[in-house]
Design an enzyme around this catalytic site. Sequence first.
Site, PDB file in Angstrom:
ATOM      1  N   GLN A 126       0.850  -1.190   0.000  1.00  0.00           N
ATOM      2  CA  GLN A 126       0.000   0.000   0.000  1.00  0.00           C
ATOM      3  C   GLN A 126       0.887   1.240   0.000  1.00  0.00           C
ATOM      4  OE1 GLN A 126      -3.447  -0.067   2.633  1.00  0.00           O
ATOM      5  NE2 GLN A 126      -3.113   2.075   3.094  1.00  0.00           N
ATOM      6  N   THR A 127       0.613   2.166  -0.916  1.00  0.00           N
ATOM      7  CA  THR A 127       1.474   3.338  -1.070  1.00  0.00           C
ATOM      8  C   THR A 127       0.673   4.539  -1.549  1.00  0.00           C
ATOM      9  OG1 THR A 127       3.370   4.224  -2.295  1.00  0.00           O
ATOM     10  CG2 THR A 127       2.052   2.553  -3.401  1.00  0.00           C
ATOM     11  N   ARG A 128       1.147   5.732  -1.210  1.00  0.00           N
ATOM     12  CA  ARG A 128       0.558   6.951  -1.742  1.00  0.00           C
ATOM     13  C   ARG A 128       1.540   7.669  -2.658  1.00  0.00           C
ATOM     14  NH1 ARG A 128       3.169  10.012   2.624  1.00  0.00           N
ATOM     15  NH2 ARG A 128       3.605  11.867   1.394  1.00  0.00           N
ATOM     16  N   HIS A 146       9.121   3.638  -6.859  1.00  0.00           N
ATOM     17  CA  HIS A 146      10.481   3.859  -7.336  1.00  0.00           C
ATOM     18  C   HIS A 146      11.328   2.607  -7.067  1.00  0.00           C
ATOM     19  CE1 HIS A 146      11.197   4.579  -3.104  1.00  0.00           C
ATOM     20  NE2 HIS A 146      10.401   5.631  -3.122  1.00  0.00           N
ATOM     21  N   HIS A 193      11.302   0.944  -3.633  1.00  0.00           N
ATOM     22  CA  HIS A 193      10.018   0.282  -3.434  1.00  0.00           C
ATOM     23  C   HIS A 193       9.990  -1.063  -4.150  1.00  0.00           C
ATOM     24  CE1 HIS A 193       7.506   4.169  -2.553  1.00  0.00           C
ATOM     25  NE2 HIS A 193       8.032   3.661  -1.459  1.00  0.00           N
ATOM     26  N   HIS A 214       3.554   8.367   7.384  1.00  0.00           N
ATOM     27  CA  HIS A 214       2.295   8.822   7.955  1.00  0.00           C
ATOM     28  C   HIS A 214       2.457  10.203   8.562  1.00  0.00           C
ATOM     29  CE1 HIS A 214       0.214   5.019   7.328  1.00  0.00           C
ATOM     30  NE2 HIS A 214       1.347   4.434   7.689  1.00  0.00           N
ATOM     31  N   GLY A 222       4.437   1.573   1.718  1.00  0.00           N
ATOM     32  CA  GLY A 222       5.438   2.336   0.996  1.00  0.00           C
ATOM     33  C   GLY A 222       5.245   3.830   1.133  1.00  0.00           C
ATOM     34  N   ARG A 223       4.835   4.246   2.333  1.00  0.00           N
ATOM     35  CA  ARG A 223       4.614   5.680   2.531  1.00  0.00           C
ATOM     36  C   ARG A 223       4.786   5.980   4.016  1.00  0.00           C
ATOM     37  NH1 ARG A 223      -0.443   5.775   4.789  1.00  0.00           N
ATOM     38  NH2 ARG A 223      -1.894   4.146   4.168  1.00  0.00           N
TER      39      ARG A 223
END
Length: 297
Positions: free
Chosen positions: A200-202, A206, A209, A297, A294-295
């Site tokens: 899960q990523t925003r 790349h 990742h 918070h 992958g982000r």
Amino acid sequence: MNSTNSKNQTPHGGKLINLIVDHQRANKLKEVAHSLPDVTLNDRQLCDLEMLATGAFSPLTGFMCRTDYESVLDRMRLQDNTLWPIPICLDISETKAGTLEVGQSVSLRDPEGFLLAILHIEDMWPVEKEKEAELVYGTLNKKHDGVQYVFNACKEFYVGGRIDVLSLPIHSDFNQLRMTPIEIRQLFEKLNWQRIVCFQTRNPIHRPHFEMTIRAMRHAKANILIHPVVGMTKTGDFDHFTRVRCYRSIADHYPPNSWALNLLPFAMRMAGPREALLDTIIAKNYGCTHFIVGRGH
């Protein structure tokens, strides 16, 4: 309300919720809706409605009532003791609240006036903004996106209750990539995937990742669901059109028949560890057995 299970992963709370009513009930509700007061949903509320409707927020069956809301704030659990870290509430103005009563129903509409759902009001109470910000985000600093939303965008009252969904919010882009948890689980079963990593990523994907996901797949002996957030993300993020093109471009670099791409209509809260817990619950409801994020918070 319907519920289904999948052999891939037991949904959070034991059952996968589906709040989308059948055609016959939808027609009856459309007739009733003409005589009901309306609540127009903003972008964040539209995301929450879609996540509730499809079961991504299982076991929730509507917007939270006060007992669940306060229990989630204080101990990160619903009233029945099910783990749940972040309030999912529908805010309305004080003026609108003054026209409504517990026990009646309201029509939930998008900004164009299209009927999406009927909310059956079970509770209504004033929002304690400072308490919510402090407990969910750990700060009252309005430079934080989540805190800023609570103080500047959230209205004065919450209204809670179960919902009957007639139609999901309308999207004009990437419709083939917007599968519900039920549809994703059916896909996993068709492909006979037993172990699935949810990424899960925003952010645009790349090379780090990509390497991280490849290693996760190898370590877990699993396939991968690339699950980018396309609801509300952090201020300054790339638009989701750009990000989806990145995911599509990188996908063919994974081993053949090892990946699936699906978009997540989630309104992020930027709530640190609490949101990380919610992320894993969402992945679980989509049938995934492993989770990496992958982000930040």
